[in-house]
Motif scaffolding. Structure first.
Motif, PDB file in Angstrom:
ATOM      1  N   PHE A  34       0.818  -1.214   0.000  1.00  0.00           N
ATOM      2  CA  PHE A  34       0.000   0.000   0.000  1.00  0.00           C
ATOM      3  C   PHE A  34       0.855   1.268   0.000  1.00  0.00           C
ATOM      4  CE2 PHE A  34      -3.610  -2.678   1.260  1.00  0.00           C
ATOM      5  CZ  PHE A  34      -4.644  -2.068   0.573  1.00  0.00           C
ATOM      6  N   VAL A  35       1.845   1.314   0.870  1.00  0.00           N
ATOM      7  CA  VAL A  35       2.598   2.553   1.068  1.00  0.00           C
ATOM      8  C   VAL A  35       3.519   2.848  -0.110  1.00  0.00           C
ATOM      9  CG1 VAL A  35       4.297   3.717   2.527  1.00  0.00           C
ATOM     10  CG2 VAL A  35       2.459   2.374   3.575  1.00  0.00           C
ATOM     11  N   HIS A  36       4.215   1.839  -0.612  1.00  0.00           N
ATOM     12  CA  HIS A  36       5.235   2.088  -1.626  1.00  0.00           C
ATOM     13  C   HIS A  36       4.770   1.826  -3.059  1.00  0.00           C
ATOM     14  CE1 HIS A  36       8.264   2.878   1.392  1.00  0.00           C
ATOM     15  NE2 HIS A  36       7.952   1.743   2.010  1.00  0.00           N
ATOM     16  N   LEU A  37       3.751   1.004  -3.237  1.00  0.00           N
ATOM     17  CA  LEU A  37       3.308   0.694  -4.600  1.00  0.00           C
ATOM     18  C   LEU A  37       2.001   1.415  -4.948  1.00  0.00           C
ATOM     19  CD1 LEU A  37       4.156  -3.123  -4.780  1.00  0.00           C
ATOM     20  CD2 LEU A  37       5.490  -1.182  -5.619  1.00  0.00           C
ATOM     21  N   HIS A  38       0.947   1.157  -4.198  1.00  0.00           N
ATOM     22  CA  HIS A  38      -0.347   1.760  -4.532  1.00  0.00           C
ATOM     23  C   HIS A  38      -0.336   3.278  -4.342  1.00  0.00           C
ATOM     24  CE1 HIS A  38      -1.511  -2.248  -5.006  1.00  0.00           C
ATOM     25  NE2 HIS A  38      -2.129  -2.479  -3.855  1.00  0.00           N
ATOM     26  N   ARG A  39       0.236   3.731  -3.251  1.00  0.00           N
ATOM     27  CA  ARG A  39       0.306   5.180  -3.026  1.00  0.00           C
ATOM     28  C   ARG A  39       1.095   5.862  -4.141  1.00  0.00           C
ATOM     29  NH1 ARG A  39       3.900   8.466  -2.213  1.00  0.00           N
ATOM     30  NH2 ARG A  39       5.429   6.787  -1.987  1.00  0.00           N
ATOM     31  N   ALA A  40       2.237   5.256  -4.502  1.00  0.00           N
ATOM     32  CA  ALA A  40       3.055   5.841  -5.568  1.00  0.00           C
ATOM     33  C   ALA A  40       2.323   5.809  -6.909  1.00  0.00           C
ATOM     34  CB  ALA A  40       4.379   5.090  -5.669  1.00  0.00           C
ATOM     35  N   ALA A  41       1.524   4.771  -7.141  1.00  0.00           N
ATOM     36  CA  ALA A  41       0.811   4.655  -8.417  1.00  0.00           C
ATOM     37  C   ALA A  41      -0.191   5.791  -8.608  1.00  0.00           C
ATOM     38  CB  ALA A  41       0.100   3.309  -8.500  1.00  0.00           C
ATOM     39  N   ILE A  42      -0.822   6.244  -7.529  1.00  0.00           N
ATOM     40  CA  ILE A  42      -1.768   7.360  -7.659  1.00  0.00           C
ATOM     41  C   ILE A  42      -1.088   8.703  -7.398  1.00  0.00           C
ATOM     42  CG2 ILE A  42      -3.668   5.856  -6.965  1.00  0.00           C
ATOM     43  CD1 ILE A  42      -3.774   7.419  -4.312  1.00  0.00           C
ATOM     44  N   GLY A  43       0.210   8.677  -7.099  1.00  0.00           N
ATOM     45  CA  GLY A  43       0.958   9.921  -6.926  1.00  0.00           C
ATOM     46  C   GLY A  43       0.588  10.708  -5.691  1.00  0.00           C
ATOM     47  N   PHE A  44       0.099  10.029  -4.646  1.00  0.00           N
ATOM     48  CA  PHE A  44      -0.297  10.755  -3.439  1.00  0.00           C
ATOM     49  C   PHE A  44       0.933  10.992  -2.562  1.00  0.00           C
ATOM     50  CE2 PHE A  44      -2.443  11.574   0.588  1.00  0.00           C
ATOM     51  CZ  PHE A  44      -3.523  12.332   0.173  1.00  0.00           C
ATOM     52  N   PRO A  45       1.037  12.172  -1.938  1.00  0.00           N
ATOM     53  CA  PRO A  45       2.227  12.494  -1.136  1.00  0.00           C
ATOM     54  C   PRO A  45       2.441  11.510   0.015  1.00  0.00           C
ATOM     55  CG  PRO A  45       0.907  14.459  -1.539  1.00  0.00           C
ATOM     56  CD  PRO A  45       0.091  13.305  -2.006  1.00  0.00           C
ATOM     57  N   GLU A  46       3.657  11.042   0.160  1.00  0.00           N
ATOM     58  CA  GLU A  46       3.970  10.078   1.213  1.00  0.00           C
ATOM     59  C   GLU A  46       3.815  10.686   2.602  1.00  0.00           C
ATOM     60  OE1 GLU A  46       7.480   6.820   2.305  1.00  0.00           O
ATOM     61  OE2 GLU A  46       7.805   8.345   0.756  1.00  0.00           O
ATOM     62  N   SER A  47       4.074  11.980   2.718  1.00  0.00           N
ATOM     63  CA  SER A  47       3.984  12.636   4.027  1.00  0.00           C
ATOM     64  C   SER A  47       2.556  12.737   4.539  1.00  0.00           C
ATOM     65  CB  SER A  47       4.592  14.042   3.946  1.00  0.00           C
ATOM     66  OG  SER A  47       3.884  14.840   3.002  1.00  0.00           O
ATOM     67  N   ARG A  48       1.585  12.501   3.666  1.00  0.00           N
ATOM     68  CA  ARG A  48       0.177  12.591   4.062  1.00  0.00           C
ATOM     69  C   ARG A  48      -0.526  11.241   3.960  1.00  0.00           C
ATOM     70  NH1 ARG A  48      -1.246  17.403   0.087  1.00  0.00           N
ATOM     71  NH2 ARG A  48      -3.303  16.442   0.249  1.00  0.00           N
ATOM     72  N   PHE A  49       0.272  10.184   3.883  1.00  0.00           N
ATOM     73  CA  PHE A  49      -0.276   8.831   3.746  1.00  0.00           C
ATOM     74  C   PHE A  49       0.154   8.008   4.956  1.00  0.00           C
ATOM     75  CE2 PHE A  49      -0.675   4.523   2.173  1.00  0.00           C
ATOM     76  CZ  PHE A  49      -1.793   4.581   1.353  1.00  0.00           C
ATOM     77  N   PHE A  50      -0.818   7.371   5.620  1.00  0.00           N
ATOM     78  CA  PHE A  50      -0.542   6.633   6.853  1.00  0.00           C
ATOM     79  C   PHE A  50      -1.109   5.218   6.745  1.00  0.00           C
ATOM     80  CE2 PHE A  50      -1.151  11.137   7.668  1.00  0.00           C
ATOM     81  CZ  PHE A  50       0.049  11.477   8.275  1.00  0.00           C
ATOM     82  N   TYR A  51      -0.494   4.327   7.492  1.00  0.00           N
ATOM     83  CA  TYR A  51      -0.901   2.924   7.426  1.00  0.00           C
ATOM     84  C   TYR A  51      -0.990   2.349   8.833  1.00  0.00           C
ATOM     85  CZ  TYR A  51      -1.307  -1.827   5.634  1.00  0.00           C
ATOM     86  OH  TYR A  51      -1.766  -3.088   5.329  1.00  0.00           O
ATOM     87  N   VAL A  52      -2.089   1.636   9.083  1.00  0.00           N
ATOM     88  CA  VAL A  52      -2.291   0.939  10.355  1.00  0.00           C
ATOM     89  C   VAL A  52      -2.469  -0.535  10.036  1.00  0.00           C
ATOM     90  CG1 VAL A  52      -3.740   0.681  12.395  1.00  0.00           C
ATOM     91  CG2 VAL A  52      -3.350   2.956  11.419  1.00  0.00           C
ATOM     92  N   GLY A  53      -1.524  -1.355  10.470  1.00  0.00           N
ATOM     93  CA  GLY A  53      -1.569  -2.779  10.170  1.00  0.00           C
ATOM     94  C   GLY A  53      -1.848  -3.616  11.403  1.00  0.00           C
TER      95      GLY A  53
END
Length: 347
Positions: free
Chosen positions: A249-268
């Motif tokens: 999610f963080v490195h592939l899907h987020r990057a695919a939609i070009g969403f800023p990493e600093s505003r993307f969070f993950y709870v596993g």
């Protein structure tokens, strides 16, 4: 009394000068000649033009062919451009009419819980039992159903801490044997049966996204659904799923939609211990597939996605998010090159 035997209104009237031409030789009057109708002139003109065209065709056949081909291609291009423009305008007009007001315009952040199964029990009293969920035919691992409930509870907990957050359960009708029930509706029903784990105020800002068929669509479709409900795109995104899917999610899907990493969070949340090794091996395979095909539009990922649509549901997106229509249409191994409604960050 008048001496004239014929008066106006009498039975017979005398015509002093008959119409027509007088023939001196025969001493009789000829009928006047009728002028030919001018209606035949356009026909003659058309025939003349046709003859000229036929003459030029015989004289310069190759030139006439090239000109005709160019005209035909130009007409086809113009018609296709007109049709495309009409469809886009019609879609946007329909969208504008239906979205004059948004249900949740004050929300700014997205919390998305990715669905993994469909709840099939007629009772909501056994949500933590494997028999209540549709699971694959391989041996069901005890505790697997509890992980689904943990995702629901975790998503509610994250969204409850942010009063500007919209909670979305994402997942479509992915299993034929489970019937026309979506993963998203299953999670919402479980949350309802659990009294929203003490956060009942969250019910009014928890909705569903019911068309996603894989993890990439969980993210992309939820972003579009957020736009449908709020009128804007999320400032921040939090994804809730298994901990071993974080890299995907963080490195592939987020990057695919070009969403800023600093505003993307993950709870596993962790998988059950008895299935952790197998889950990690399977995840490594899927992650490698998404590295080669980030948008899941080719090969095995695309076939898997088709298999998770047993009822052939029509996907409404991107009608609700026209600003990222190009992202929905894009299929390539490189990142999407078009413009996006959020700032891009270099990875």
């Amino acid at each position: 009394m008048s001496n004239y035997p014929f008066r106006p209104g009498s039975p017979k009237s005398f015509v002093a000068y008959p119409s027509g031409e007088f023939d001196l030789e025969s001493g009789t009057f000829r009928k006047p000649r009728k002028h030919r109708s001018s209606s035949s002139h356009p026909i003659k003109m058309i025939r003349s033009i046709g003859n000229r065209i036929q003459y030029y065709c015989k004289l310069h056949p190759l030139l006439v062919f090239v000109i005709s081909l160019s005209v035909g291609v130009s007409i086809l291009i113009l018609l296709s451009l007109y049709e495309r423009g009409y469809q886009m305008t019609n879609n946007y007009q329909n969208y504008d009419v239906s979205s004059s007001s948004y249900p949740l315009p004050n929300l700014q952040n997205l919390v998305m819980v990715a669905g993994h199964s469909v709840y099939t029990s007629s009772s909501c009293g056994k949500v933590d039992k494997e028999d209540s969920w549709f699971l694959e035919s391989y041996p069901k691992n005890p505790g697997q159903a509890a992980t689904f409930v943990a995702h629901i509870q975790e998503g509610i907990g994250v969204a409850a801490k942010d009063n500007r957050a919209l909670l979305l359960f994402s997942g479509g009708e992915t299993r034929r044997e489970a019937g026309p029930r979506s993963e998203a509706q299953s999670y919402w029903a479980v949350a309802e049966s659990k009294g929203w784990f003490g956060q009942e105020d969250l019910r009014s800002r928890t909705l569903t996204e019911e068309h996603a068929r894989d993890s990439f669509e969980n993210l992309l479709f939820s972003v579009c659904r957020f736009r449908e409900l709020t009128g804007t795109y999320p400032q921040n995104i939090t994804v809730v799923s298994y901990d071993f899917k974080e890299q995907r999610f963080v490195h592939l899907h987020r990057a695919a939609i070009g969403f800023p990493e600093s505003r993307f969070f993950y709870v596993g949340t962790p998988a059950i211990s008895t299935a952790k090794v197998a889950a990690q091996k399977g995840e490594a395979i899927v992650r490698a597939q998404f590295q080669e095909d980030p948008y899941g539009c080719r090969g095995s990922l695309y076939r898997k996605k088709l298999g998770r649509d047993p009822f052939h549901r029509s996907i409404p997106y991107p009608n609700g998010c026209p600003e990222i229509e190009g992202l929905f249409r894009y299929c390539g191994s490189a990142p999407y090159p078009g413009s996006l409604p959020w700032p891009k960050e270099l990875n």
